[in-house]
Design a protein around this motif. Structure first.
Motif, PDB file in Angstrom:
ATOM      1  N   SER A 132      47.173  55.092  25.840  1.00  0.00           N
ATOM      2  CA  SER A 132      47.779  53.758  25.779  1.00  0.00           C
ATOM      3  C   SER A 132      47.448  53.066  24.463  1.00  0.00           C
ATOM      4  N   THR A 133      48.455  52.443  23.869  1.00  0.00           N
ATOM      5  CA  THR A 133      48.225  51.618  22.679  1.00  0.00           C
ATOM      6  C   THR A 133      48.287  50.125  23.016  1.00  0.00           C
ATOM      7  N   ALA A 134      48.383  49.807  24.303  1.00  0.00           N
ATOM      8  CA  ALA A 134      48.390  48.405  24.737  1.00  0.00           C
ATOM      9  C   ALA A 134      46.980  47.816  24.609  1.00  0.00           C
ATOM     10  N   ALA A 135      46.916  46.501  24.587  1.00  0.00           N
ATOM     11  CA  ALA A 135      45.615  45.827  24.519  1.00  0.00           C
ATOM     12  C   ALA A 135      44.853  46.037  25.822  1.00  0.00           C
ATOM     13  N   PRO A 136      43.553  46.306  25.762  1.00  0.00           N
ATOM     14  CA  PRO A 136      42.772  46.419  26.990  1.00  0.00           C
ATOM     15  C   PRO A 136      42.800  45.116  27.784  1.00  0.00           C
ATOM     16  N   VAL A 137      42.649  45.240  29.096  1.00  0.00           N
ATOM     17  CA  VAL A 137      42.613  44.063  29.961  1.00  0.00           C
ATOM     18  C   VAL A 137      41.230  43.964  30.586  1.00  0.00           C
ATOM     19  N   GLY A 138      40.872  42.752  31.029  1.00  0.00           N
ATOM     20  CA  GLY A 138      39.575  42.549  31.655  1.00  0.00           C
ATOM     21  C   GLY A 138      39.173  41.092  31.573  1.00  0.00           C
ATOM     22  N   ALA A 139      37.923  40.825  31.944  1.00  0.00           N
ATOM     23  CA  ALA A 139      37.393  39.461  31.911  1.00  0.00           C
ATOM     24  C   ALA A 139      37.058  39.075  30.474  1.00  0.00           C
ATOM     25  N   PRO A 140      37.401  37.852  30.066  1.00  0.00           N
ATOM     26  CA  PRO A 140      37.048  37.424  28.713  1.00  0.00           C
ATOM     27  C   PRO A 140      35.525  37.423  28.525  1.00  0.00           C
ATOM     28  N   PHE A 141      35.097  37.738  27.318  1.00  0.00           N
ATOM     29  CA  PHE A 141      33.672  37.683  27.004  1.00  0.00           C
ATOM     30  C   PHE A 141      33.436  36.582  25.985  1.00  0.00           C
ATOM     31  N   THR A 142      32.408  35.770  26.246  1.00  0.00           N
ATOM     32  CA  THR A 142      32.070  34.661  25.358  1.00  0.00           C
ATOM     33  C   THR A 142      30.635  34.803  24.889  1.00  0.00           C
ATOM     34  N   LEU A 143      30.410  34.678  23.613  1.00  0.00           N
ATOM     35  CA  LEU A 143      29.060  34.708  23.068  1.00  0.00           C
ATOM     36  C   LEU A 143      28.307  33.433  23.425  1.00  0.00           C
ATOM     37  N   PRO A 144      26.974  33.482  23.428  1.00  0.00           N
ATOM     38  CA  PRO A 144      26.202  32.274  23.728  1.00  0.00           C
ATOM     39  C   PRO A 144      26.483  31.153  22.734  1.00  0.00           C
ATOM     40  N   ARG A 151      42.269  58.598  32.627  1.00  0.00           N
ATOM     41  CA  ARG A 151      43.563  59.028  33.151  1.00  0.00           C
ATOM     42  C   ARG A 151      43.662  58.996  34.672  1.00  0.00           C
ATOM     43  N   LYS A 152      42.558  59.247  35.344  1.00  0.00           N
ATOM     44  CA  LYS A 152      42.605  59.368  36.802  1.00  0.00           C
ATOM     45  C   LYS A 152      41.574  58.433  37.423  1.00  0.00           C
ATOM     46  N   PRO A 153      42.026  57.342  38.042  1.00  0.00           N
ATOM     47  CA  PRO A 153      41.081  56.390  38.624  1.00  0.00           C
ATOM     48  C   PRO A 153      40.195  57.041  39.684  1.00  0.00           C
ATOM     49  N   GLY A 154      38.962  56.583  39.742  1.00  0.00           N
ATOM     50  CA  GLY A 154      38.032  57.020  40.769  1.00  0.00           C
ATOM     51  C   GLY A 154      37.056  58.063  40.273  1.00  0.00           C
ATOM     52  N   LEU A 155      35.754  57.815  40.465  1.00  0.00           N
ATOM     53  CA  LEU A 155      34.751  58.814  40.149  1.00  0.00           C
ATOM     54  C   LEU A 155      34.890  59.991  41.109  1.00  0.00           C
ATOM     55  N   THR A 179      35.903  45.300  30.927  1.00  0.00           N
ATOM     56  CA  THR A 179      36.742  45.963  31.917  1.00  0.00           C
ATOM     57  C   THR A 179      36.225  45.706  33.330  1.00  0.00           C
ATOM     58  N   GLN A 180      37.152  45.506  34.259  1.00  0.00           N
ATOM     59  CA  GLN A 180      36.802  45.178  35.638  1.00  0.00           C
ATOM     60  C   GLN A 180      37.218  46.257  36.624  1.00  0.00           C
ATOM     61  N   TYR A 181      37.693  47.403  36.153  1.00  0.00           N
ATOM     62  CA  TYR A 181      38.122  48.450  37.069  1.00  0.00           C
ATOM     63  C   TYR A 181      36.964  48.874  37.966  1.00  0.00           C
ATOM     64  N   ALA A 182      37.247  49.039  39.256  1.00  0.00           N
ATOM     65  CA  ALA A 182      36.198  49.280  40.244  1.00  0.00           C
ATOM     66  C   ALA A 182      35.426  50.566  39.960  1.00  0.00           C
ATOM     67  N   ASP A 183      36.107  51.613  39.489  1.00  0.00           N
ATOM     68  CA  ASP A 183      35.402  52.871  39.246  1.00  0.00           C
ATOM     69  C   ASP A 183      34.465  52.763  38.051  1.00  0.00           C
ATOM     70  N   PHE A 184      34.890  52.059  37.012  1.00  0.00           N
ATOM     71  CA  PHE A 184      33.986  51.821  35.901  1.00  0.00           C
ATOM     72  C   PHE A 184      32.792  50.981  36.350  1.00  0.00           C
ATOM     73  N   GLN A 185      33.040  49.952  37.149  1.00  0.00           N
ATOM     74  CA  GLN A 185      31.942  49.112  37.627  1.00  0.00           C
ATOM     75  C   GLN A 185      30.957  49.922  38.469  1.00  0.00           C
ATOM     76  N   GLU A 186      31.465  50.868  39.260  1.00  0.00           N
ATOM     77  CA  GLU A 186      30.576  51.740  40.022  1.00  0.00           C
ATOM     78  C   GLU A 186      29.701  52.568  39.088  1.00  0.00           C
ATOM     79  N   LEU A 187      30.317  53.129  38.047  1.00  0.00           N
ATOM     80  CA  LEU A 187      29.553  53.890  37.067  1.00  0.00           C
ATOM     81  C   LEU A 187      28.470  53.030  36.431  1.00  0.00           C
ATOM     82  N   PHE A 188      28.802  51.804  36.064  1.00  0.00           N
ATOM     83  CA  PHE A 188      27.827  50.918  35.424  1.00  0.00           C
ATOM     84  C   PHE A 188      26.662  50.628  36.371  1.00  0.00           C
TER      85      PHE A 188
END
Length: 199
Positions: free
Chosen positions: A25-37, A184-188, A150-159
């Motif tokens: 994908s060349t689209a912009a990533p999606v997720g929660a905005p991040f703000t510096l302190p 490419r394939k959601p889910g651990l 990123t907020q994808y559930a499988d990535f969050q599980e990995l984290f």
């Protein structure tokens, strides 16, 4: 090798159903905005980092860099014009977006925290993982911008599995394999999960 991100080959702009900002994908990533302190600014663009010749990153060599992962290496520079030190915490899932569609985006899989001293321009070289298997790895001439978390559930599980673990170079290679799977394939998979839990 285990650290190789380009497992599938092919042009980076190929049409696919990959998640935005991942894989082909060349689209912009999606997720929660991040703000510096408050009080901290980040110089833009963020430059690539060459740990073996870090003259562009205040001569900070790789053994002093933050994070892990072999393919996306950046040198963010933070400014703290205030009169007191400020702690910066970068969360797992934070994406750094390449300014070129031919160069890999980067993603953190563990939290990184450091203190930016008062009144200083602070170099914070860091390693992270490749989010785009078909693209080339980072060179110090490449530029990046700070992206979302990123907020994808499988990535969050990995984290969650990786939180607090001491990651070796071999572990980092396997983490890249898992990140490749999730492009490419959601889910651990059961194997992904077991491998991460054994680190």
């Amino acid at each position: 090798t285990l650290t190789a991100c380009n497992a599938s080959g092919g042009p980076a702009n190929a049409q696919s159903a990959d998640r935005p900002g991942f894989g082909r994908s060349t689209a912009a990533p999606v997720g929660a905005p991040f703000t510096l302190p408050e009080g901290i600014t980040l110089e833009t663009p963020i430059s690539g980092y060459a740990p073996e010749d870090p003259w562009k990153c205040n001569d900070i060599y790789g053994d002093e860099a933050h994070g892990h992962g072999a393919l996306v290496q950046l040198c963010p520079i933070f400014r703290n014009p205030t009169g007191a030190p400020i702690t910066v915490t970068l969360p797992p899932g934070l994406i750094f977006i390449s300014n070129s569609s031919q160069v890999q985006n980067g993603i953190l899989t563990q939290r990184i925290a450091f203190e930016v001293p008062a009144g200083e321009r602070f170099f914070a070289p860091m390693y992270m993982y490749c989010a785009n298997a078909p693209r080339r790895s980072t060179a110090d001439k490449d530029d990046y911008t700070l992206g979302p978390v990123t907020q994808y559930a499988d990535f969050q599980e990995l984290f969650r599995i990786l939180e607090g673990r001491d990651i070796s170079r071999d572990d980092a290679g396997w983490i890249q394999v898992i990140v490749n799977h999730l492009q490419r394939k959601p889910g651990l998979t059961a194997e992904d999960r077991a491998r991460a839990m054994s680190m």
